[in-house]
Design an enzyme around this catalytic site. Structure first.
Site, PDB file in Angstrom:
ATOM      1  CE  LYS A 141      -9.977  -8.334   8.814  1.00  0.00           C
ATOM      2  NZ  LYS A 141      -9.204  -7.866   7.652  1.00  0.00           N
ATOM      3  CB  CYS A 166      -6.694  -2.678   6.257  1.00  0.00           C
ATOM      4  SG  CYS A 166      -5.079  -2.283   5.572  1.00  0.00           S
ATOM      5  CB  CYS A 189      -8.886  -3.681  14.641  1.00  0.00           C
ATOM      6  SG  CYS A 189      -8.749  -3.561  12.846  1.00  0.00           S
ATOM      7  CD  GLU A 211      -3.213   0.498   2.096  1.00  0.00           C
ATOM      8  OE1 GLU A 211      -4.238  -0.101   1.712  1.00  0.00           O
ATOM      9  OE2 GLU A 211      -3.022   0.810   3.292  1.00  0.00           O
ATOM     10  CD  GLU A 214     -11.068  -9.386   4.153  1.00  0.00           C
ATOM     11  OE1 GLU A 214     -10.471  -8.473   3.573  1.00  0.00           O
ATOM     12  OE2 GLU A 214     -10.770  -9.766   5.309  1.00  0.00           O
ATOM     13  CB  SER A 262      -5.441   0.599  -1.357  1.00  0.00           C
ATOM     14  OG  SER A 262      -4.448  -0.394  -1.513  1.00  0.00           O
ATOM     15  CD  GLU A 300     -13.516 -10.565  -4.301  1.00  0.00           C
ATOM     16  OE1 GLU A 300     -13.647  -9.475  -3.705  1.00  0.00           O
ATOM     17  OE2 GLU A 300     -14.482 -11.282  -4.633  1.00  0.00           O
ATOM     18  CD  GLU A 322      -2.670   0.817  -4.383  1.00  0.00           C
ATOM     19  OE1 GLU A 322      -3.667   0.897  -5.143  1.00  0.00           O
ATOM     20  OE2 GLU A 322      -2.664   0.121  -3.341  1.00  0.00           O
TER      21      GLU A 322
END
Length: 592
Positions: free
Chosen positions: A363, A304, A522, A284, A366, A324, A371, A287
């Site tokens: 999560k 994230c 978090c 990142e 996720e 990102s 993908e 990037e």
């Protein structure tokens, strides 16, 4: 302007409180009397829905709800008369009349506000008959959360936190009178509406009406399979919260004990998600550098947090080119475990089971995204695998609470365990990886690396104080060798919405934005231990920064195992191979 002070009596004693203070706040903050509540959350849920907080006020015919009635000059209040006690007890009994009697097996049996309140008020039996004739179906549509409307007490906490804090509005009160329920639009279920799986509703629910979708049985099954190599990764926010589940003080750094406990459960390798947090910073950070140097789309926004990612996909799909392309640390870890580590150890990736312990319910959603099977595609050509043999990068996700339950099931004395270290190489991390757990941590970690890569100079001070703290939105101007980098940090989706509206209108002044779905980052994730302590996120953050300060290496680009994975496997940061394995694309979910 000077605040006007009002005089009142509470239980016969004189007090002065600022004008606008509620009776509840006056009693708690000034008289130090705990008036019980079930629905109240300061600044979020203040509607007096449960009527547990009733008090007597001189001159008032009826009992008053302390959480909504404000103090007036000369008011006299009684919080513990027989009339008050009987009314509170009666209201709890009415709630219990329709509540399932499964306390022994309920997910929230050890920390249920309703059960605790019934005990404190002396409720020993319920004389009222059940008024709801039908049992409502359990909502299992979400990949992250399970909703049991039969346990709902209509406190509105979940509705208010979803609307006022997260600005998602996925749930609301439906129906009237005795038919009222908390539900989704057209009762379609959480998995079929705009819910982002953040679990903030779960954290504020006073009963077991909303819980995480448990994956404990799947993990025990994997651990019991001799043909599987079961590895576990642990997120930074877990280590400063899991101790609370075992009676340790809030914000205890329990990294070594957590590692020992997980190893005691039978995991073949205990790794650290902080390793892939360092990897995320490399990808990142580079990037961001690439976009700045090459005139790419700015601001760059971090990716994230999976709850945030679904939020932007759903509500702001037009700004997705700002997000990102990096996967989250959890998903990067799954990919490198089943590619890089599998090759290094000579293990068939189909035998590897990756379990992550996360502070986050999103999560679970996720890891199921279609993908997130990059490792399978990496091996498909090499091994001639068929599509039907596809496997996920991450197999199971446990919340902090679920991991603690497994440790208790195994009879492990967590608090008295000797500290142990993570396994190598995927257990090596830096202070930059650790601070991912706190809001502003991703930004600070990225700045540590971006500054040194761009300037070729060492930072004199690693702490970026301006992006630390629990404020909803933080901004800073970072001087990178004469170039000003404008950054913003938001935690909680209501705050994210403010920044995204700027981006969508083309009015954002920032180059880099960090967004975390949950308030506090978090540390306040939907999978963390449930607590009513308003200071708990602050204490967890303090522990995160203590661990960072104690690390021998505090910058991601100086992690020797990160250097090794690029040298031996990935090539350069943002290389074609790194991009293929560690990056992804996000999609417009606004019409789904």
């Amino acid at each position: 302007m000077e605040t006007r002070m009002l005089n009142l009596k509470i239980n016969g004693r004189d007090y002065q409180v600022p004008d606008g203070t509620t009776i509840l706040k006056a009693a708690r903050d000034y008289a130090k009397i705990d008036v019980p509540t079930l629905c109240y959350l300061e600044g979020i849920s203040e509607e007096g829905a449960c009527a547990i907080c009733v008090v007597e006020v001189k001159g008032a015919r009826n009992l008053q709800r302390a959480c909504v009635v404000k103090v007036s000059e000369g008011m006299e209040v009684w919080t513990n008369t027989s009339r008050v006690r009987e009314a509170r007890k009666l209201n709890v009994e009415l709630l219990l009349a329709n509540h399932p009697k499964d306390c022994f097996t309920c997910e929230r049996s050890q920390n249920c506000d309703l059960r605790e309140l019934a005990s404190e008020l002396g409720v020993r039996e319920v004389e009222f008959p059940r008024t709801r004739t039908e049992w409502l179906p359990i909502d299992n549509t979400s990949l992250s959360l399970v909703r049991d409307p039969n346990k709902c007490v209509l406190c509105r906490r979940c509705v208010n936190v979803c609307a006022k804090v997260q600005s998602v509005y996925a749930i609301d009160i439906m129906g009237r009178g005795s038919n009222s329920t908390v539900s989704t639009f057209l009762d379609e279920g959480l998995g079929n509406v705009e819910c982002v799986n953040c679990g903030q509703c779960l954290l504020v629910c006073p009963t077991g009406a909303i819980t995480e979708r448990s994956e404990i049985p799947d993990v025990w099954k994997a651990l019991g399979d001799p043909d599987k190599v079961v590895v576990v990764e642990t997120a930074p926010a877990v280590r400063v919260a899991i101790g609370e589940e075992f009676g340790m003080p809030d914000g205890t750094q329990a990294t070594g004990k957590m590692t020992a406990a997980l190893r005691g459960l039978g995991f073949d390798q205990v790794f650290d998600t902080d390793f892939s947090a360092d990897l995320t910073i490399m990808e990142e950070g580079f990037e961001l550098i690439g976009r700045i140097k090459n005139g790419g789309t700015l601001p760059l926004i971090t990716s994230c947090s999976p709850g945030w990612v679904k939020f932007v996909e759903t509500f702001f799909p037009k700004v997705l080119d700002h997000v990102s392309t990096c996967k989250s640390p959890q998903q990067m870890f799954g990919t490198v475990t089943k590619t890089y580590w599998a090759e290094k150890m000579g293990i068939d990736p189909r035998k590897i089971v990756v379990v992550s312990v996360m502070p986050c319910t999103a999560k679970k959603f996720e890891k199921e995204r279609p993908e997130m099977k990059t490792a399978f595609h990496y091996w498909q050509e090499k091994m001639g695998l068929k599509d039907e043999e596809a496997f996920k990068d991450v197999d199971c996700v446990l919340t902090t609470r679920e991991a603690a339950k497994m440790i208790r099931e195994a009879g492990i004395d967590f608090a008295n365990l000797p500290d142990e270290d993570f396994d190598k190489p995927l257990g090596e991390s830096t202070g930059a990886g650790v601070i991912f757990g706190a809001t502003g941590g991703v930004m600070e970690a990225a700045l540590r690396t971006a500054y040194e890569v761009l300037t070729k100079k060492s930072l004199a001070k690693l702490e970026f104080e301006d992006v630390r703290g629990l404020e909803g939105i933080k901004t800073a101007d970072i001087d990178i060798d004469g170039t000003i980098l404008k950054v913003a940090v938001a935690n909680g989706l209501g705050n994210a919405r403010v920044l995204m509206e700027q981006v969508q209108k083309g009015e954002s002044p920032y180059h880099f934005i960090e967004i975390m779905c949950c308030p506090g980052g978090c540390l306040g994730g939907g999978g963390q231990p449930i607590s009513n302590n308003p200071d708990i996120k602050k204490r967890r953050a303090e522990a995160i920064y203590r661990e960072d300060a104690g690390k021998p290496i505090r910058k991601s680009h100086e992690n020797p195992e990160i250097t090794a994975i690029y040298k031996d496997f990935l090539g350069e940061p943002n290389s074609e191979k790194a991009h293929h394995l560690l990056h992804t694309e996000y999609c417009d979910r606004s019409c789904k």
